[in-house]
Write a protein that holds these residues in place. Structure first.
Motif, mmCIF file in Angstrom:
data_model
loop_
_atom_site.group_PDB
_atom_site.id
_atom_site.type_symbol
_atom_site.label_atom_id
_atom_site.label_comp_id
_atom_site.label_asym_id
_atom_site.label_seq_id
_atom_site.Cartn_x
_atom_site.Cartn_y
_atom_site.Cartn_z
ATOM 1 N N LEU A 148 0.806 -1.269 0.043
ATOM 2 C CA LEU A 148 -0.015 -0.063 0.148
ATOM 3 C C LEU A 148 0.891 1.299 0.119
ATOM 4 O O LEU A 148 0.542 2.246 -0.532
ATOM 5 C CB LEU A 148 -0.971 -0.037 1.378
ATOM 6 C CG LEU A 148 -2.146 -1.024 1.126
ATOM 7 C CD1 LEU A 148 -2.926 -1.148 2.546
ATOM 8 C CD2 LEU A 148 -3.058 -0.743 -0.099
ATOM 9 N N MET A 149 1.893 1.350 0.906
ATOM 10 C CA MET A 149 2.891 2.315 0.720
ATOM 11 C C MET A 149 3.681 2.552 -0.571
ATOM 12 O O MET A 149 4.412 3.468 -0.662
ATOM 13 C CB MET A 149 3.922 2.256 2.097
ATOM 14 C CG MET A 149 2.909 2.549 3.112
ATOM 15 S SD MET A 149 4.139 2.750 4.811
ATOM 16 C CE MET A 149 4.959 1.340 4.854
ATOM 17 N N GLY A 150 3.626 1.389 -1.345
ATOM 18 C CA GLY A 150 4.443 1.598 -2.498
ATOM 19 C C GLY A 150 6.076 1.459 -2.327
ATOM 20 O O GLY A 150 6.824 2.303 -3.125
ATOM 21 N N LEU A 151 6.376 0.908 -1.378
ATOM 22 C CA LEU A 151 7.934 0.811 -1.037
ATOM 23 C C LEU A 151 8.371 -0.286 -1.674
ATOM 24 O O LEU A 151 7.982 -1.548 -1.800
ATOM 25 C CB LEU A 151 8.044 0.774 0.624
ATOM 26 C CG LEU A 151 7.472 1.872 1.109
ATOM 27 C CD1 LEU A 151 7.853 1.797 2.848
ATOM 28 C CD2 LEU A 151 7.911 3.176 0.696
ATOM 29 N N TRP A 152 9.857 -0.286 -1.967
ATOM 30 C CA TRP A 152 10.443 -1.334 -2.494
ATOM 31 C C TRP A 152 12.068 -1.329 -2.185
ATOM 32 O O TRP A 152 12.525 -0.095 -1.809
ATOM 33 C CB TRP A 152 10.463 -1.513 -3.970
ATOM 34 C CG TRP A 152 10.846 -0.203 -4.807
ATOM 35 C CD1 TRP A 152 10.372 0.975 -4.905
ATOM 36 C CD2 TRP A 152 12.024 -0.168 -5.430
ATOM 37 N NE1 TRP A 152 10.871 1.827 -5.398
ATOM 38 C CE2 TRP A 152 12.061 1.244 -6.098
ATOM 39 C CE3 TRP A 152 13.080 -1.009 -5.750
ATOM 40 C CZ2 TRP A 152 13.033 1.865 -6.894
ATOM 41 C CZ3 TRP A 152 14.283 -0.393 -6.460
ATOM 42 C CH2 TRP A 152 14.308 0.886 -6.951
ATOM 43 N N GLY A 153 12.918 -2.329 -2.331
ATOM 44 C CA GLY A 153 14.370 -2.328 -1.949
ATOM 45 C C GLY A 153 14.607 -1.815 -0.742
ATOM 46 O O GLY A 153 14.045 -2.413 0.352
#
Length: 486
Positions: A258-263
């Motif tokens: 939902l927060m669109g986070l990656w890496g």
């Protein structure tokens, strides 16, 4: 289905050829004037979405359109992730980073383009016939303009403006829905993290107790039955940790998506525990009326219904004639050096087979469908906000009861039983049963506290849009309770 009837009048006076261009120029001037009423805005309608978001949930939202925008969002996100994540930070990160939300923003561009297009007339049409038979020629030239679209353009433009306003509210609704989903995912993730830490502490204590039991059996000071019970308690505690960690992974990844986070951004941390219960609960004064005034889904449906009403009027107005073109024409028949015969051409549709009845009936059906959907949504909105408030209040009472009654009682019982066990007044098995009950009560309190915050999120959503009610999400902790023998 209709016929196109072309009337080419070539025996008019020469003044007809002069007057028709003047009429055409006048029509083009009117077209340009009306087209100027519908132009692209500087922000693409996004300002209304930003204002709604700020007014209702006090959050910022950004439409990322450039590399600079992306760099700004990323820097702000990384700054928020340096500290343990709060619910407000999680929501703000989601509103900046979620790519699904960014995609939804382009609905504004599509809708605004439709609105601007509705304010533009179709281009004039030039037609030419060129035929030759020996030295005889037949040449027809016409320049026509759809004046019927000029008559219907104001109504069509009004319809598209309504639809653009509807799109703005729908886009704002997507923002608020994402904020609500992120808020709920945050509370689930923190509760799962808190439960995991607690179960790890239980496992550590159970492991020490099981080791002590083994040593006491070796020394001949304990029965093997008591040792088996301690060993079973440790095995259940280890299983409880595994289940808690599984549930933590699910909740953590849901929030991450939902927060669109990656890496590296996914390596964020939580506070040690859920927020405490508020001292008091919100009152239910006028919540139904507040929902009627604020809910964006109702506002969007009202605009859609108004647009359909206008469209119905347009359909009725154009049921007999929907093509009417006029423009100057000239015809040459004979030698190439002969003069042209000048006049004008009119093209319109003759309603012989299609009287527009089906189109009107369809438009009326669509309009009445929208009216009933709007009425249903209004009825459901009142029910949803009442349900949300009752669940909010009920979950508050349950969590408060666990906090003030059940957990303190279990702790007092545990302390007393520990003293009795040290005085050899009760067996290890009785002490073990009490420890299981205390674990269950703590886990249940975490679950009840989480459910309260979820129900508060549902209530806040019900006041501004359709909520997705949280189902009973206590099953993971109940798994732990069952594993502990409750």
């Amino acid at each position: 289905m209709g016929w196109d009837l072309n009337l080419s009048m070539t025996t008019l006076m020469a003044s007809s050829w002069v007057s028709m261009p003047r009429v055409l120029i006048t029509l083009l001037f009117i077209s340009a004037t009306l087209s100027g009423c519908a132009t692209f805005s500087k922000d693409g309608g996004f300002g209304a979405v930003q204002k709604t978001t700020k007014d209702l949930i006090s959050k910022e939202v950004q439409w990322v359109k450039s590399v600079d925008d992306q760099d700004s969002v990323q820097s702000y996100t990384e700054e928020l992730l340096k500290n343990p994540l709060t619910v407000n930070d999680a929501v703000q990160i989601a509103l900046f980073n979620n790519k699904g939300l960014q995609a939804a923003f382009y609905d504004l561009g599509i809708s605004e383009a439709d609105m601007v297009q509705a304010g533009k007339l179709p281009n004039p049409r030039f037609t030419m016939l060129h035929a030759k038979n020996n030295d005889d020629y037949k040449i027809e030239q016409s320049f026509t303009f759809n004046i019927f679209s000029l008559l219907t353009m104001p109504k069509a433009l009004q319809i598209e403006k309504r639809l653009f306003e509807q799109t703005q509210r729908q886009t704002a609704m997507e923002v608020l829905r994402l904020a609500n989903e992120t808020r709920k995912a945050y509370f689930k993730a923190v509760a799962a993290d808190q439960s995991t830490h607690y179960m790890q502490q239980v496992r550590t204590a159970a492991e020490a107790s099981a080791e002590l039991a083994r040593n006491m059996v070796k020394a001949g000071n304990w029965r093997k039955l008591d040792q088996a019970r301690e060993q079973g308690f440790y095995a259940d505690a280890a299983l409880g940790v595994a289940r808690a960690e599984r549930n933590k992974i699910t909740a953590y990844e849901e929030l991450t998506r939902l927060m669109g986070l990656w890496g590296k951004q996914t390596q964020f941390t939580f506070p040690e525990r859920l927020p405490d219960l508020p001292i008091t609960v919100d009152e239910s004064n006028n919540i139904e009326q507040t929902a009627m005034d604020q809910r964006l889904d109702l506002q969007s449906l009202r605009l859609q219904t108004e647009a359909l009403a206008n469209q119905l009027g347009l359909t009725k107005a154009t049921r007999f004639i929907n093509v009417l073109e006029v423009g100057p024409a000239r015809v040459l028949e004979g030698k190439r050096s002969d003069p042209y015969k000048k006049g004008f051409e009119i093209t319109f549709e003759i309603p012989i087979f299609d009287w527009g009845t089906a189109r009107v009936a369809r438009a009326e059906a669509i309009y009445m469908q929208a009216v009933n959907l709007l009425a249903e949504t209004a009825v459901n909105a009142r029910s949803e906000v009442r349900q949300s408030y009752k669940l909010y209040r009920s979950n508050y009472d349950i969590a408060k009861h666990y906090r003030d009654e059940i957990v303190p009682i279990r702790k007092r019982i545990s302390a007393e039983n520990q003293l009795r066990y040290n005085g050899m007044l009760i067996s290890a098995f009785e002490l073990l049963v009490n420890a299981q009950l205390q674990i269950n009560s703590v886990n249940s309190y975490i679950e009840a506290l989480r459910d309260f915050w979820l129900s508060q999120s549902d209530l806040e959503m019900a006041l501004i849009g359709k909520p997705l009610f949280s189902s009973s999400t206590g099953s993971p902790m109940r798994d732990n309770q069952m594993s502990m023998g409750h």
